[in-house]
Design a protein around this motif. Structure first.
Motif, PDB file in Angstrom:
ATOM      1  N   SER A  59      36.793  47.977  32.442  1.00  0.00           N
ATOM      2  CA  SER A  59      38.145  47.620  32.050  1.00  0.00           C
ATOM      3  C   SER A  59      38.814  46.789  33.139  1.00  0.00           C
ATOM      4  O   SER A  59      38.477  46.902  34.317  1.00  0.00           O
ATOM      5  CB  SER A  59      38.940  48.905  31.800  1.00  0.00           C
ATOM      6  N   CYS A  60      39.779  45.977  32.728  1.00  0.00           N
ATOM      7  CA  CYS A  60      40.528  45.167  33.687  1.00  0.00           C
ATOM      8  C   CYS A  60      41.924  44.917  33.133  1.00  0.00           C
ATOM      9  O   CYS A  60      42.114  44.891  31.922  1.00  0.00           O
ATOM     10  CB  CYS A  60      39.810  43.844  33.947  1.00  0.00           C
ATOM     11  N   GLN A  61      42.874  44.772  34.036  1.00  0.00           N
ATOM     12  CA  GLN A  61      44.221  44.416  33.595  1.00  0.00           C
ATOM     13  C   GLN A  61      45.012  43.806  34.741  1.00  0.00           C
ATOM     14  O   GLN A  61      44.960  44.281  35.873  1.00  0.00           O
ATOM     15  CB  GLN A  61      44.983  45.607  33.042  1.00  0.00           C
ATOM     16  N   PHE A  62      45.746  42.754  34.414  1.00  0.00           N
ATOM     17  CA  PHE A  62      46.700  42.156  35.346  1.00  0.00           C
ATOM     18  C   PHE A  62      47.992  42.949  35.308  1.00  0.00           C
ATOM     19  O   PHE A  62      48.374  43.474  34.258  1.00  0.00           O
ATOM     20  CB  PHE A  62      47.005  40.703  34.953  1.00  0.00           C
ATOM     21  N   SER A  63      48.691  42.994  36.443  1.00  0.00           N
ATOM     22  CA  SER A  63      50.040  43.550  36.453  1.00  0.00           C
ATOM     23  C   SER A  63      50.927  42.614  35.637  1.00  0.00           C
ATOM     24  O   SER A  63      50.592  41.440  35.444  1.00  0.00           O
ATOM     25  CB  SER A  63      50.559  43.686  37.887  1.00  0.00           C
ATOM     26  N   PRO A  64      52.067  43.113  35.146  1.00  0.00           N
ATOM     27  CA  PRO A  64      52.934  42.262  34.312  1.00  0.00           C
ATOM     28  C   PRO A  64      53.366  40.963  34.981  1.00  0.00           C
ATOM     29  O   PRO A  64      53.545  39.951  34.307  1.00  0.00           O
ATOM     30  CB  PRO A  64      54.142  43.161  34.030  1.00  0.00           C
ATOM     31  N   ASP A  65      53.512  40.952  36.322  1.00  0.00           N
ATOM     32  CA  ASP A  65      53.895  39.717  37.008  1.00  0.00           C
ATOM     33  C   ASP A  65      52.695  38.870  37.436  1.00  0.00           C
ATOM     34  O   ASP A  65      52.860  37.793  37.997  1.00  0.00           O
ATOM     35  CB  ASP A  65      54.798  40.017  38.214  1.00  0.00           C
ATOM     36  N   GLY A  66      51.471  39.364  37.174  1.00  0.00           N
ATOM     37  CA  GLY A  66      50.259  38.608  37.475  1.00  0.00           C
ATOM     38  C   GLY A  66      49.847  38.579  38.932  1.00  0.00           C
ATOM     39  O   GLY A  66      48.901  37.890  39.289  1.00  0.00           O
ATOM     40  N   THR A  67      50.507  39.343  39.785  1.00  0.00           N
ATOM     41  CA  THR A  67      50.185  39.320  41.220  1.00  0.00           C
ATOM     42  C   THR A  67      49.146  40.357  41.612  1.00  0.00           C
ATOM     43  O   THR A  67      48.627  40.318  42.728  1.00  0.00           O
ATOM     44  CB  THR A  67      51.442  39.551  42.074  1.00  0.00           C
ATOM     45  N   GLN A  68      48.844  41.292  40.706  1.00  0.00           N
ATOM     46  CA  GLN A  68      47.844  42.315  40.984  1.00  0.00           C
ATOM     47  C   GLN A  68      46.881  42.417  39.814  1.00  0.00           C
ATOM     48  O   GLN A  68      47.227  42.112  38.672  1.00  0.00           O
ATOM     49  CB  GLN A  68      48.507  43.667  41.246  1.00  0.00           C
ATOM     50  N   LEU A  69      45.689  42.884  40.128  1.00  0.00           N
ATOM     51  CA  LEU A  69      44.640  43.028  39.132  1.00  0.00           C
ATOM     52  C   LEU A  69      43.882  44.311  39.417  1.00  0.00           C
ATOM     53  O   LEU A  69      43.485  44.554  40.551  1.00  0.00           O
ATOM     54  CB  LEU A  69      43.691  41.828  39.204  1.00  0.00           C
ATOM     55  N   VAL A  70      43.707  45.139  38.396  1.00  0.00           N
ATOM     56  CA  VAL A  70      42.887  46.336  38.544  1.00  0.00           C
ATOM     57  C   VAL A  70      41.604  46.116  37.756  1.00  0.00           C
ATOM     58  O   VAL A  70      41.607  45.578  36.655  1.00  0.00           O
ATOM     59  CB  VAL A  70      43.627  47.627  38.097  1.00  0.00           C
ATOM     60  N   VAL A  71      40.479  46.494  38.393  1.00  0.00           N
ATOM     61  CA  VAL A  71      39.162  46.428  37.777  1.00  0.00           C
ATOM     62  C   VAL A  71      38.578  47.831  37.879  1.00  0.00           C
ATOM     63  O   VAL A  71      38.500  48.388  38.979  1.00  0.00           O
ATOM     64  CB  VAL A  71      38.261  45.393  38.486  1.00  0.00           C
ATOM     65  N   ALA A  72      38.193  48.396  36.741  1.00  0.00           N
ATOM     66  CA  ALA A  72      37.750  49.788  36.714  1.00  0.00           C
ATOM     67  C   ALA A  72      36.385  49.907  36.044  1.00  0.00           C
ATOM     68  O   ALA A  72      36.040  49.124  35.168  1.00  0.00           O
ATOM     69  CB  ALA A  72      38.770  50.631  35.952  1.00  0.00           C
TER      70      ALA A  72
END
Length: 189
Positions: A59-72
Motif C-alpha cells: 500500500s502507498c499514500q501521499f499526505s493531503p499536501d503531497g509533502t509526505q509519502l507512506v509505503v507499507a
C-alpha cells in the motif's frame, strides 16, 4: 485513437498499488521488489527514487499536501518526506506484521496503518511520529478508508466491514457488518 502509452513500468515483478500525488506531478508504485517514485510532467516520466526491497509492498499514500509519502508492506513500513523532487526517510515504523493498507487523515496529522492482526493510529508532526493507539484484532485487512466529516474509519476484511471512530486519539469500534447471501448483518463483537 486518443490513447498513447507514455511509459511501461517493468521494474517490479508484481504491482500491488499506485497513486498520484495530490497535484498530479508524482506517481508512486509499490509491489514485489519495493517502491518507486516518478515525476510526471506532460509526456516526460522520470524516476526520482527507487527502493529495492525483497519484501512485498502492499500500500502507498501521499499526505493531503503531497509533502509526505507512506509505503507499507510485509515487515517494512516507512514514511518519506518529498521536497523539491528529493526524497528523505522520516520514519521507519516498528510494525513487524504485514500492513495491507494505510490512510492519512484529511489534515495529514494522523495516519492509520492496518493489516494482519489489527490497526494502529499514529500522530504525524513536522519533527515527530508518535503511536497514539494500537488495537489487536484477528483479521486480515484488505483496505481502509476514512471519512473526513465524522472521523469514522472503515476497515474491510474477507467477509466483514468494521467501522471505527477516532475519539480522543483512540480507535473505538462502532459497528461490524457481515456479508451473508447478498445482505448485511449488523452486530458488535
Amino acid at each position: 485513437d486518443n490513447v498513447k502509452l507514455l511509459h511501461q513500468f517493468s521494474d517490479m515483478l508484481f504491482i500491488n498499488s499506485s497513486q498520484f500525488s495530490p497535484d498530479g506531478t508524482q506517481l508512486v508504485i509499490v509491489g514485489h521488489g519495493g517502491a518507486s517514485l516518478w515525476k510526471v510532467k506532460d509526456e516526460d516520466i522520470i524516476c526520482l527514487y527507487q527502493s529495492a526491497d525483497p519484501r512485498m509492498m502492499k500500500s502507498c499514500q501521499f499526505s493531503p499536501d503531497g509533502t509526505q509519502l507512506v509505503v507499507a508492506g510485509y515487515g517494512a513500513t516507512n514514511l518519506w518526506e518529498i521536497k523539491d523532487d528529493n526524497v528523505k526517510l522520516l520514519h521507519k515504523f516498528a510494525e513487524k506484521r504485514a500492513i495491507e493498507s494505510c490512510q492519512f487523515s484529511p489534515d495529514g496529522t494522523q495516519l492509520v496503518l492496518a493489516g494482519h492482526g489489527g490497526a494502529s493510529l499514529w500522530e504525524i508532526t513536522s519533527d515527530n511520529v508518535k503511536l497514539l493507539h494500537k488495537f489487536a484484532k484477528n483479521i486480515k485487512v484488505f483496505n481502509i478508508a476514512q471519512n473526513a466529516v465524522n472521523g469514522l474509519i472503515v476497515i474491510t476484511s474477507f467477509d466483514r466491514i468494521y467501522i471505527y471512530s477516532l475519539k480522543n486519539t483512540e480507535i473505538i469500534e462502532v459497528a461490524t457488518l457481515q456479508s451473508f447471501n447478498d445482505s448485511y448483518i449488523h452486530y458488535k463483537d
